[in-house]
Design a protein around this motif. Structure first.
Motif, PDB file in Angstrom:
ATOM      1  N   CYS A 298      44.370  44.073  44.275  1.00  0.00           N
ATOM      2  CA  CYS A 298      45.160  42.853  44.091  1.00  0.00           C
ATOM      3  C   CYS A 298      45.630  42.683  42.639  1.00  0.00           C
ATOM      4  CB  CYS A 298      44.347  41.630  44.508  1.00  0.00           C
ATOM      5  SG  CYS A 298      45.262  40.090  44.319  1.00  0.00           S
ATOM      6  N   THR A 299      46.882  42.328  42.497  1.00  0.00           N
ATOM      7  CA  THR A 299      47.439  42.011  41.170  1.00  0.00           C
ATOM      8  C   THR A 299      48.179  40.667  41.230  1.00  0.00           C
ATOM      9  OG1 THR A 299      49.439  43.280  41.704  1.00  0.00           O
ATOM     10  CG2 THR A 299      47.690  44.445  40.527  1.00  0.00           C
ATOM     11  N   LYS A 300      47.723  39.765  42.100  1.00  0.00           N
ATOM     12  CA  LYS A 300      48.489  38.538  42.344  1.00  0.00           C
ATOM     13  C   LYS A 300      48.331  37.484  41.254  1.00  0.00           C
ATOM     14  CE  LYS A 300      49.330  38.783  47.267  1.00  0.00           C
ATOM     15  NZ  LYS A 300      50.778  38.873  47.061  1.00  0.00           N
ATOM     16  N   CYS A 301      47.322  37.621  40.403  1.00  0.00           N
ATOM     17  CA  CYS A 301      47.259  36.697  39.259  1.00  0.00           C
ATOM     18  C   CYS A 301      46.927  37.490  38.003  1.00  0.00           C
ATOM     19  CB  CYS A 301      46.283  35.552  39.504  1.00  0.00           C
ATOM     20  SG  CYS A 301      44.557  35.943  39.189  1.00  0.00           S
TER      21      CYS A 301
ATOM     22  N   LEU B 165      44.485  37.645  36.159  1.00  0.00           N
ATOM     23  CA  LEU B 165      43.118  38.132  35.935  1.00  0.00           C
ATOM     24  C   LEU B 165      42.980  39.626  36.213  1.00  0.00           C
ATOM     25  CD1 LEU B 165      40.964  35.183  37.356  1.00  0.00           C
ATOM     26  CD2 LEU B 165      41.662  35.643  35.003  1.00  0.00           C
ATOM     27  N   HIS B 166      43.912  40.179  36.947  1.00  0.00           N
ATOM     28  CA  HIS B 166      43.787  41.619  37.237  1.00  0.00           C
ATOM     29  C   HIS B 166      43.935  42.453  35.975  1.00  0.00           C
ATOM     30  CE1 HIS B 166      48.222  41.842  37.055  1.00  0.00           C
ATOM     31  NE2 HIS B 166      48.046  43.132  36.909  1.00  0.00           N
TER      32      HIS B 166
ATOM     33  N   ARG C 126      40.282  42.566  34.259  1.00  0.00           N
ATOM     34  CA  ARG C 126      39.069  42.887  35.027  1.00  0.00           C
ATOM     35  C   ARG C 126      38.738  44.380  34.915  1.00  0.00           C
ATOM     36  NH1 ARG C 126      42.358  42.700  40.589  1.00  0.00           N
ATOM     37  NH2 ARG C 126      42.925  44.894  40.710  1.00  0.00           N
TER      38      ARG C 126
ATOM     39  N   LYS D 118      37.797  36.564  42.847  1.00  0.00           N
ATOM     40  CA  LYS D 118      37.322  37.949  42.955  1.00  0.00           C
ATOM     41  C   LYS D 118      37.398  38.702  41.632  1.00  0.00           C
ATOM     42  CE  LYS D 118      37.020  36.970  47.302  1.00  0.00           C
ATOM     43  NZ  LYS D 118      35.760  36.324  47.734  1.00  0.00           N
ATOM     44  N   CYS D 119      38.009  38.120  40.624  1.00  0.00           N
ATOM     45  CA  CYS D 119      38.096  38.760  39.301  1.00  0.00           C
ATOM     46  C   CYS D 119      37.557  37.808  38.235  1.00  0.00           C
ATOM     47  CB  CYS D 119      39.539  39.120  38.957  1.00  0.00           C
ATOM     48  SG  CYS D 119      40.303  40.256  40.132  1.00  0.00           S
TER      49      CYS D 119
ATOM     50  N   THR E  70      45.691  30.925  44.173  1.00  0.00           N
ATOM     51  CA  THR E  70      46.180  32.268  44.476  1.00  0.00           C
ATOM     52  C   THR E  70      45.115  33.108  45.180  1.00  0.00           C
ATOM     53  OG1 THR E  70      47.538  32.154  42.495  1.00  0.00           O
ATOM     54  CG2 THR E  70      47.257  34.318  43.480  1.00  0.00           C
ATOM     55  N   CYS E  71      43.879  32.979  44.747  1.00  0.00           N
ATOM     56  CA  CYS E  71      42.822  33.888  45.213  1.00  0.00           C
ATOM     57  C   CYS E  71      42.090  33.407  46.467  1.00  0.00           C
ATOM     58  CB  CYS E  71      41.803  34.093  44.088  1.00  0.00           C
ATOM     59  SG  CYS E  71      40.752  35.531  44.321  1.00  0.00           S
TER      60      CYS E  71
ATOM     61  N   TYR F 237      41.752  34.817  50.189  1.00  0.00           N
ATOM     62  CA  TYR F 237      40.814  35.915  50.480  1.00  0.00           C
ATOM     63  C   TYR F 237      39.475  35.354  50.963  1.00  0.00           C
ATOM     64  CZ  TYR F 237      43.987  38.986  47.883  1.00  0.00           C
ATOM     65  OH  TYR F 237      45.072  39.704  47.450  1.00  0.00           O
TER      66      TYR F 237
HETATM   67  S1  SF4 Z   1      41.459  36.827  40.903  1.00  0.00           S
HETATM   68 FE1  SF4 Z   1      42.032  37.058  43.057  1.00  0.00          FE
HETATM   69  S2  SF4 Z   1      44.260  36.709  43.101  1.00  0.00           S
HETATM   70 FE2  SF4 Z   1      43.692  37.161  40.966  1.00  0.00          FE
HETATM   71  S3  SF4 Z   1      44.006  39.387  40.740  1.00  0.00           S
HETATM   72 FE3  SF4 Z   1      41.841  39.022  41.284  1.00  0.00          FE
HETATM   73  S4  SF4 Z   1      41.745  39.238  43.522  1.00  0.00           S
HETATM   74 FE4  SF4 Z   1      43.913  38.951  42.952  1.00  0.00          FE
END
Ligand code: SF4
Length: 224
Positions: A56-59, A61-62, A65, A126-127, A142-143, A146
């Motif tokens: 995932c690269t939706k926010c 934080l990727h 991490r 998750k990150c 955003t997260c 999941y």
């Molecule tokens: S925190 Fe969640 S939404 Fe953001 S990059 Fe990680 S998995 Fe994706």
């Protein structure tokens, strides 16, 4: 006006149950739409969901991490524990609740006859947020599809939130932990019982609160 409006007008704190398909009232409409679209597009297959999260690269934080932290334990568990977000050790190892806080959580579980292998442990995010700061509302919006998907898959008989962030998201409230713990709530369309307790990292900083956490554990045990 609905009852909740009267309570708010009187400046009386109140909480509203969050359904599994709704989001915080503080979310913008665009966040709400994005959440619903994203959630509906996620795979019902557990491994495919794990793979999606891992990539995932939706926010933002990727970018910082080292690992995503999907969660750990039995995906068919009766008990689902939900924390906040990975810390430095969790980010390094890709597992939730490791390090000192994780050890304390393990001991808390052991005190009521539970082990990681027979429950599932996940986080809101998750990150890892840099410097372990609180997750931003945008990151949570955003997260959390999941997490919602994980809850749908696990179908737990009991959800326990540890710490303020998880409780606030799942119960759609801003009440303090002192007001939230010690009561039972319901989550989602299945009306899954939900209990609230302190985050083990908080208990390490505030050992005087461990007696209250022990009371929470006894309440958890009574539900299992
Ligand atoms: S925190 Fe969640 S939404 Fe953001 S990059 Fe990680 S998995 Fe994706």
């Amino acid at each position: 006006m609905e009852k909740v409006d009267y309570l708010r007008a009187m400046e009386i704190d109140c909480w509203e149950k969050r359904s599994s398909s709704t989001n915080s009232s503080t979310n913008t409409e665009s966040n709400l739409t994005r959440n619903l679209v994203e959630e509906s597009s996620l795979s019902n297959n557990w491994q495919e969901l794990a793979d999606t999260i891992a990539n995932c690269t939706k926010c933002e934080l990727h970018k910082s991490r080292r690992n995503t932290v999907f969660g750990i334990g039995d995906p068919n568990a009766d008990l689902l524990i939900i924390g906040e977000a990975p810390g430095a050790t969790e980010d390094a190892q890709g597992e939730p609740f490791v390090g000192r806080a994780g050890k304390l959580l393990d001991n808390m579980l052991l005190s009521i006859g539970l082990q990681r292998s027979n429950i599932f442990i996940a986080n809101i995010l998750k990150c890892r947020p840099p410097q372990n700061r609180d997750p931003s509302p945008k990151e949570v919006a955003t997260c959390t599809p999941y997490l919602t998907k994980q809850i749908e898959h696990i179908k737990p008989k009991l959800i326990v939130t540890v710490g303020r962030i998880a409780a606030h998201f799942l119960l759609n409230t801003n009440l303090s932990m002192a007001k939230l713990r010690g009561h039972s709530y319901e989550y989602g369309e299945n009306k899954t019982p939900l209990l609230v307790t302190y985050h083990p990292a908080y208990l390490l900083r505030s050992p005087g609160e461990k007696a209250k956490a022990y009371q929470d554990l006894q309440l958890i045990k009574s539900y299992l």
